[in-house]
Write an enzyme that holds these catalytic residues in place. Sequence first.
Site, PDB file in Angstrom:
ATOM      1  N   THR A   1       0.732  -1.236   0.000  1.00 12.45           N
ATOM      2  CA  THR A   1       0.000   0.000   0.000  1.00 12.45           C
ATOM      3  C   THR A   1       0.763   1.288   0.000  1.00 12.45           C
ATOM      4  OG1 THR A   1      -2.121   0.700   0.702  1.00 12.45           O
ATOM      5  CG2 THR A   1      -0.491   0.698   2.361  1.00 12.45           C
TER       6      THR A   1
ATOM      7  N   GLY B   1       0.313   5.535  -7.734  1.00 15.49           N
ATOM      8  CA  GLY B   1      -0.163   4.284  -8.314  1.00 15.49           C
ATOM      9  C   GLY B   1       0.308   4.064  -9.742  1.00 15.49           C
TER      10      GLY B   1
ATOM     11  N   CYS C   1       4.494   3.243  -8.742  1.00 11.63           N
ATOM     12  CA  CYS C   1       4.866   2.153  -7.834  1.00 11.63           C
ATOM     13  C   CYS C   1       4.097   0.875  -8.181  1.00 11.63           C
ATOM     14  CB  CYS C   1       4.573   2.566  -6.389  1.00 11.63           C
ATOM     15  SG  CYS C   1       4.932   1.263  -5.189  1.00 11.63           S
TER      16      CYS C   1
ATOM     17  N   THR D   1       1.352  -0.312  -5.652  1.00  9.19           N
ATOM     18  CA  THR D   1       0.267   0.634  -5.390  1.00  9.19           C
ATOM     19  C   THR D   1      -0.648   0.663  -6.606  1.00  9.19           C
ATOM     20  OG1 THR D   1       1.770   1.994  -4.050  1.00  9.19           O
ATOM     21  CG2 THR D   1      -0.232   3.055  -4.838  1.00  9.19           C
TER      22      THR D   1
END
EC number: 3.4.25.2
Length: 180
Positions: free
Chosen positions: A5, A161, A164, A167
Amino acid sequence: MFHATTILAYKGKNKSVIGGDGQVSFGNTVLKGNAVKIRKIKDGKVLAGFAGSTADAFNLFDMFEENLEHAKGDLLKAVIEFSKAWRKDKYLRKLEAMMLVLNREKIFLLSGTGDVVEPEDGKIAAIGSGGNFALSAARALDKFADIDEEKLVKESLTIAGEICIYTNTNIKTYVIEDEK
């Protein structure tokens, strides 16, 4: 190894916002894409989010909520007591999770070693595998864009997002607004 996360917290002029993506990964496999790793606690007056081991994070949430209740909602007092308990307990020192907690006045990062860190700017903090990407985006948007606090968090997490691999862009946010 769980890579789980990105959480971003932002304390703006009129709102405090926490947001997180929905991805949980194990090694190079996505286990879940719609996990919710943020919470409203203390009657919605405190926002919290976690990154790291899910089981460890739920234990930390429970402990933190107890400290917040004992502190009668005083966030600073609760994080200090939480940190003391964390450092004294051998089991807790081995937990693999981090938390962000904030209200309208304060924002704190609670590290996996029991440290309590208030961001230097007092308004933006991020944790997790995409935390540095989200933090960078949030700082830039805070400095150069005139946008709503919740939109700032969503856009910053979306950027994280896109960069990564741990993510995703399934973003969930919670907001605390100033009482009118």
